[in-house]
Structures are given as C-alpha cells and as structure tokens.
Design a protein around this motif. Structure first.
Motif, short mmCIF file in Angstrom:
data_model
loop_
_atom_site.label_atom_id
_atom_site.label_comp_id
_atom_site.label_asym_id
_atom_site.label_seq_id
_atom_site.Cartn_x
_atom_site.Cartn_y
_atom_site.Cartn_z
N HIS A 86 0.84 -1.19 0.00
CA HIS A 86 0.00 0.00 0.00
C HIS A 86 0.88 1.24 0.00
O HIS A 86 2.00 1.23 0.53
N LYS A 87 0.33 2.31 -0.56
CA LYS A 87 1.06 3.58 -0.67
C LYS A 87 0.12 4.73 -0.36
O LYS A 87 -1.04 4.72 -0.75
N ARG A 88 0.63 5.72 0.37
CA ARG A 88 -0.17 6.89 0.71
C ARG A 88 0.72 8.12 0.71
O ARG A 88 1.89 8.06 1.10
N GLU A 89 0.17 9.26 0.28
CA GLU A 89 0.94 10.49 0.21
C GLU A 89 0.26 11.60 1.01
O GLU A 89 -0.97 11.72 1.01
N PHE A 90 1.10 12.40 1.69
CA PHE A 90 0.63 13.53 2.50
C PHE A 90 1.32 14.80 2.01
O PHE A 90 2.42 14.75 1.46
N GLU A 91 0.69 15.92 2.28
CA GLU A 91 1.31 17.21 1.97
C GLU A 91 0.93 18.22 3.04
O GLU A 91 -0.22 18.28 3.48
N GLU A 92 1.91 19.00 3.46
CA GLU A 92 1.67 20.07 4.43
C GLU A 92 2.32 21.36 3.93
O GLU A 92 3.48 21.36 3.51
N LYS A 93 1.55 22.44 3.97
CA LYS A 93 2.09 23.76 3.70
C LYS A 93 2.02 24.55 5.01
O LYS A 93 1.02 24.51 5.72
N TRP A 94 3.08 25.25 5.33
CA TRP A 94 3.09 25.98 6.59
C TRP A 94 3.60 27.41 6.39
O TRP A 94 4.36 27.70 5.47
N ASN A 95 3.14 28.28 7.27
CA ASN A 95 3.61 29.66 7.32
C ASN A 95 3.84 30.04 8.78
O ASN A 95 3.05 29.69 9.65
N ILE A 96 4.93 30.73 9.03
CA ILE A 96 5.23 31.24 10.36
C ILE A 96 4.73 32.68 10.44
O ILE A 96 5.14 33.53 9.64
#
Length: 372
Positions: free
Chosen positions: A334-344
């Motif tokens: 199985h394969k899964r992908e995540f993405e996070e965008k962040w700003n300080i």
C-alpha cells in the motif's frame, strides 16, 4: 490569525486569549456571520468531552485527523542533537567528506546570522498555520497524489533547547499536544485521555525546517558531503547523516523496530542557507503471528522565505511532502501520500519567565513515572 475570543456571556468582559491562534480561513468556515462563528467555536470548545467521541462517524473522522497530525504535524527524529563547536581543528582532523560538510555548515552558520546572534538566543516561541492534505491508501505501485481537500489549522511552539520543547497543534477541531522535558517525549490528542505515545527525548522535526538554525548546524556537523544537486534552480551541496545504531535501539520497543533513518540537507552554494531537508525511515511492526510488516516513510521539506528576526535568519514558509509505503509477507503493498504547507506568523526570542517547569509532561505520565 485570530488570537482573541470575545466573551459571549458578557459584552463588557475582557476577551479570552486562545491557546492556539485560529487561521482566518478556519474561522470563516464556522458560520455565515461573525457572531455565529464565535458561537460555533464556543460550542466546539465546550464539546471536548468523552461523549463527543462516542459516535462512530465522529470517532473515525478524528482518528484520521490524529493520524495526519501524528505523521505530518508533529513527527520526531530518532536522534540526539549535541551542541558542538565548528572549529578549524575539527575540520583538519576529519575525512575529506566530513571536513567538507563542516566547512559547508560554517558557511550556513554565517548566512543564518553568525554564532554571536545564535548564542544570544536562549529560547523561542513561534506561531504559525498549516494546511494538510492526504490521499487514501492505494494498493500496488500506482502513482498517488494528495487529495484536494485541505485541513486547516494553527500551532504554537515553545523551545529552550532541542530536547526541551512543547507544541500545541489545532487542525479542523482536533488538537494534539506534544512535548519533551529532556527526559521523555510524548504526544496526547484531544480525544484521548491517555498519551498517544511516550518515549526517550527526541527533537521535533519542525524545528529543523528553518526555525532552529543552531540545532540544524549542530546536527549536520556530524554529516558527510556526498555531492551536489540543483533544487529549485539553486545549486546545492548535499550533506548526509545516518542515525547511529544506539539512537535507533533507544527508540525501539516490543511493537516495532527502526531499521534505519537517514537524513539529507541541501545547502545553497549561493546563499549558504538550507533550502531542503529530507529524511527516510524504515521500521518493522511486529504482528500477532510474529510476522513483520514494513513501513517505509520518505519525507522532504522545501524551506523558503528566510527573514531576519533579531539578527537570526528564520525560514517563514515551506512545504513538506511525505510518502508512506506499507509492505510485508502478510500484507498487500500500500502507498499513501501527505502534503503540508506551513507559514510562520510570529517568532519571538528570549521569552521572559520560560523555565523548565513549562515543559512538564501531562499528569498521567508524571504519575506513571512515580509508580515505576
């Protein structure tokens, strides 16, 4: 970001400071008017009880959010960062690959503000916002992409040194508190009375994405230079660090074992700054029949928008992509992908009164430590 909540019972009363600031996008999604949004926010805050989690639909939703916050929002690194001094003698006594890495780190330290500015920082507080998305698990080797729906939230970070830190992360109504007091590290979510995890002290990966330059430099002083690569049209040196076997064994428990954890840093040849931080981990989870299931996690963070804060160059935004592979004799691939965008949004150094008591673990852990 919203940092204050009006008193909904008395108009003339003082406003309440929110534990975790709320991104404007998250606030506007709570209703059609300002009054309704605050009413919905108050209802949600009062509903943080065990009864709320009894519904299977709600429980499934928040278990998914917990997984996102655990994997992407608050990952830890299985190593110890030791304060080091980058000197000419340490370069002369090293191999070519290691001495080259130390020279690159020296240039990074200069680009980030210099040792004098870094040594003046005793602690920090950072406030930021995140957007997290994830794909479903896909079977086989087909290509996957994170789904379009994004979960929005905010966080507050406190730190005195790599193993003394605290994180409060609130995303789409689900809250996770993580921390380390220098002796143990833990995670606890809003729908669990017991801590999610507990283990040896470890640094929070988020600090090494541009928030804690001193620890980043100390970490890569132990690395070797393995070549060059172009990242976003920037020619970069590549520094590689393999986590020691002793550090890996310290994180192991009867349920799982970390086989390897490798870290790469990409430092711009032009500016000297860290522009990409990457790590890869392979662990095996022991099944009930003694069969191991392998989990391979690859994470890469592109680091951007460096700005000086009190003489220290801090990265204020970036994007992290994570891919998880699960495979084994008794498990389909199985394969899964995540993405996070962040700003300080804000960074503050040398917060007055921030002592070691601020980083105490939850009372449940303290009671366990006393009884063992």
């Amino acid at each position: 970001m919203r940092v204050l909540c009006p008193n909904l019972d008395r108009e003339d009363a003082l406003e309440t400071v929110l534990d975790v600031p709320i991104p404007e996008e998250m606030f506007t999604s709570m209703g059609s008017s300002v009054a309704l949004r605050w009413q919905n926010m108050a209802t949600w805050m009062k509903a943080q009880t065990l009864e709320k989690w009894s519904s299977p639909v709600i429980a499934s939703r928040y278990n998914e959010l917990n997984f996102l916050l655990y994997m992407v929002g608050s990952p830890l690194l299985p190593l110890q960062i030791q304060p080091e001094t980058c000197s000419a003698s340490s370069i002369r006594n090293s191999s070519i690959e290691a001495s080259t890495a130390k020279y690159i780190v020296q240039q990074y330290m200069a680009a980030i503000g210099g040792l004098q500015a870094l040594n003046s920082v005793q602690n920090l507080c950072a406030i930021g916002q995140v957007k997290i998305s994830a794909s479903e698990f896909h079977q086989g080797d087909e290509s996957v992409k994170a789904r379009n729906k994004e979960e929005t939230g905010g966080f507050v970070l406190w730190q005195k040194h790599p193993n003394l830190w605290s994180l409060e992360l609130l995303v789409s109504g689900c809250k996770v508190i993580s921390g380390s007091n220098g002796k143990i590290s833990w995670r606890q979510s809003s729908n669990q009375l017991r801590p999610m995890t507990k283990g040896p002290p470890r640094p929070l990966r988020r600090f090494l994405q541009g928030l804690d330059p001193r620890s980043t430099g100390d970490l890569f002083l132990q690395a070797v230079c393995i070549g060059e690569k172009v990242i976003n049209e920037e020619e970069c040196f590549i520094l590689k660090l393999d986590t020691s076997q002793s550090d890996l064994e310290a994180q192991a428990n009867p349920k799982y074992e970390i086989i390897h954890h490798t870290i790469w840093g990409y430092f711009s040849q032009r500016s000297g700054l860290l522009v990409k931080f990457e790590d890869s981990r392979l662990l095996t989870v022991n099944g009930e029949n003694g069969d191991g299931i392998f989990w391979e996690t690859s994470t890469e963070s592109v680091i951007e928008d460096y700005r000086y804060v009190e003489g220290v160059n801090i990265a204020h935004s970036g994007k992290t992509t994570m891919t998880i592979f699960r495979y084994g004799e008794q498990s389909s691939n199985h394969k899964r992908e995540f993405e996070e965008k962040w700003n300080i949004e804000e960074v503050h150094f040398n917060v007055w009164g921030l002592n070691s008591d601020f980083f105490m673990p939850p009372s449940e852990i303290t009671k366990e430590e006393k009884t063992t």
